[in-house]
Design an enzyme around this catalytic site. Sequence first.
Site, PDB file in Angstrom:
ATOM      1  N   ARG A   1       0.806  -1.224   0.000  1.00 27.88           N
ATOM      2  CA  ARG A   1       0.000   0.000   0.000  1.00 27.88           C
ATOM      3  C   ARG A   1       0.836   1.271   0.000  1.00 27.88           C
ATOM      4  NH1 ARG A   1      -3.433  -2.126   4.761  1.00 27.88           N
ATOM      5  NH2 ARG A   1      -2.385  -4.120   4.444  1.00 27.88           N
TER       6      ARG A   1
ATOM      7  N   GLU B   1       4.756 -10.452  14.461  1.00 24.75           N
ATOM      8  CA  GLU B   1       4.137 -10.943  15.688  1.00 24.75           C
ATOM      9  C   GLU B   1       4.405 -12.442  15.830  1.00 24.75           C
ATOM     10  OE1 GLU B   1      -0.042 -10.356  15.883  1.00 24.75           O
ATOM     11  OE2 GLU B   1      -0.050 -10.404  18.066  1.00 24.75           O
TER      12      GLU B   1
END
Length: 252
Positions: free
Chosen positions: A139, A176
């Site tokens: 993006r 994560e």
Amino acid sequence: MKGLQIMRRSGPLCLNSKISAPPPTGHRLATPSTKPPTAYAPSRNYRPAVRPLQCSSKTDSHSQSWQAPDMAALDGQDPRILRIASTIRVIPDFPKPGIMFQDITTLLLDHKAFKDTIDLFVERYSGKGISVVAGIEARGFIFGPPIALAIGAKFVPMRKPKKLPGPVISEEYSLEYGTDVMEMHVGAVEAGERVLVIDDLIATGGTLSAAIKLLERIGAHVVECACVIELPELKGKERLGDKPLFVLISSN
Ligand SMILES: O=P(O)(O)OC[C@H]1O[C@H](OP(=O)(O)OP(=O)(O)O)[C@H](O)[C@@H]1O
Ligand SMILES: Nc1ncnc2[nH]cnc12
């Protein structure tokens, strides 16, 4: 459940120190049209992160106390930011249960909001001696190129592994869960160049910190990182250390 969850990965503040430098040569985009916004229901969980061309910080009373949308309460805030915030759609449980996905594709459908977004960045970075806008896949490839064109800089894509055809330098970074790799073409950025790193969103800050490391390894100077959206609860700013971060909207 809290509305702010990351899609993946698990990150002072603000950062937005003034950008020093340079010979004023900035380009400005044309005046925005006056067409009304698209009919998407406004998000109510955003607040403007900064006043354009100003710095916010964790101690900024404005950012602590901001409450949604009432033009009279803007207190000097640029109304373009509210409009931009109202076009961002939040999709619950995408791409997996529990994730509140911040969807900027609806911002792109509103050409005025899209243009205002680009203009806000261009206003901040014009004339700051920035020669490289580095956009992060995917993006960052939407917002980076128009900013690069407007400020007279080159655009350099920072890509996921095995996408770039030429010789690359790579930086592994932690998510994560697990790791990922970011790559950049050798020679695209030279030592000493002043770089702006652009992405749509900062969550844990793992992606932006990898981009900074990659660029600094080759001797470039990262002037600032810039995003449309910040998820402040994930403390991505902290992962950037003292590297400046500029965001338009914080999602709470
Ligand atoms: O601050 P972080 O925790 O690193 O997360 C932020 C990153 O996550 C999203 O990209 P994503 O990894 O979903 O890739 P995509 O844009 O290619 O879908 C977003 O566009 C940022 O690049
Ligand atoms: N909640 C989220 N929405 C969109 N992109 C993200 N990247 C990381 N977390 C995200």
